[in-house]
Design a protein around this motif. Structure first.
Motif: not given
Length: 286
Positions: A101-106, A118-120, A152-163
């Motif tokens: 997911t991270f590779m596809e989005s980021m 931006d999110v944090v 922040s973790s919820e917002n970035l979950k869609q990018f394969g990122i865990e806060i």
């Protein structure tokens, strides 16, 4: 000649095989995870350490950190619920928990850091605005940071990122406001100090008054006892004189005359008439 040709061909084949093998293998370390791309499309994701295979000359391998990473966010001005401007300096602990997911989005860590920033910051700004300055500086801050991390973790979950966590390094007032707050705090401290000194002075006056009162009472009692002792002594002297006079009037008279002599000769010279009673004892002495 044939042997030389065969040797060259064998060497070329060996080189091709070695090149094929080396370009077909890639190593993923313990702290890494990899994504295999073919013409920009994800063909495979490797999250376990070891040796993996890919199509040589066609597939491309992109490796990412598997470990937790730290991102230091630039300090930002934020307004609290009580309309106080503060400078909040935060940092974020994060990791890539879904490399596909991270590779596809980021596509890259640098782009991911921009999105994290931006999110944090957005969540920090929204949450800090719901608390007063005193609450931001108190134990309420832990509650606020927990909520920021969750959002922040919820917002970035869609990018394969865990806060993993969001922390505040420092919360400062802007220099212009800081100076005025410092002056106000100094004035308050001086006021408290003056009040304490006044209370101390008042207590000192009370203690001094109590001490003076006790001194007067003790002095009065001492004078009273002295007067009683003195009166008793005078009475005893009078009684003794009276007893002495009753037993020997002549001795008492002689003592009285001697006292008169003593007082009279202080001037250096005394004039007496012939019939003075004082001269009687002088004549009798002859």
């Amino acid at each position: 000649m044939k042997k030389t040709t065969k040797l060259v061909i064998s060497s070329i084949i060996i080189i091709i095989v070695i090149l094929f093998i080396t370009t077909s293998l890639f190593i993923v370390n313990q702290e890494q995870q990899a994504v295999v791309l073919r013409f920009g499309q994800i063909k495979k994701v490797v999250t376990e350490p070891g040796i993996s295979f890919k199509t040589p000359f066609i597939d491309n391998v992109v490796k990412f950190e598997k470990r937790i990473m730290l991102y230091d966010i630039e300090p930002e001005r934020i307004i609290t619920a009580d309309k106080k401007t503060v400078i909040v300096d935060t940092y974020t602990i994060w990791r890539i928990n879904d490399p596909k997911t991270f590779m596809e989005s980021m596509r890259s860590v640098q782009l991911a850091l921009t999105r994290i920033d931006d999110v944090v910051y957005s969540n920090v700004r929204d949450l800090v605005a719901k608390y007063t300055l005193d609450e931001v500086l108190s134990k309420k801050r832990e509650e606020m940071l927990t909520e920021i991390t969750k959002r922040s973790s919820e917002n970035l979950k869609q990018f394969g990122i865990e806060i993993v966590d969001v922390r505040v390094k420092r919360t400062d007032l802007p220099p212009d406001i800081s100076k005025s707050v410092y002056n106000r705090m100094m004035a308050e401290r001086y006021s408290i100090a003056a009040q304490i000194r006044a209370e101390g002075q008042r207590e000192a006056e009370i203690i001094k008054a109590e001490a003076d009162k006790k001194v007067k009472i003790i002095t009065s009692e001492a004078q009273k006892n002295a007067e009683i002792i003195r009166g008793t002594a005078d009475a005893s002297v009078i009684s003794i004189y009276a007893d002495s006079y009753g037993k020997s009037p002549e001795f008492f008279e002689l003592r009285r005359i001697a006292d008169i002599y003593k007082q009279s000769f202080k001037g250096g010279m005394m004039i007496l008439s012939p019939d003075s009673p004082i001269l009687k004892y002088l004549y009798e002495g002859k």
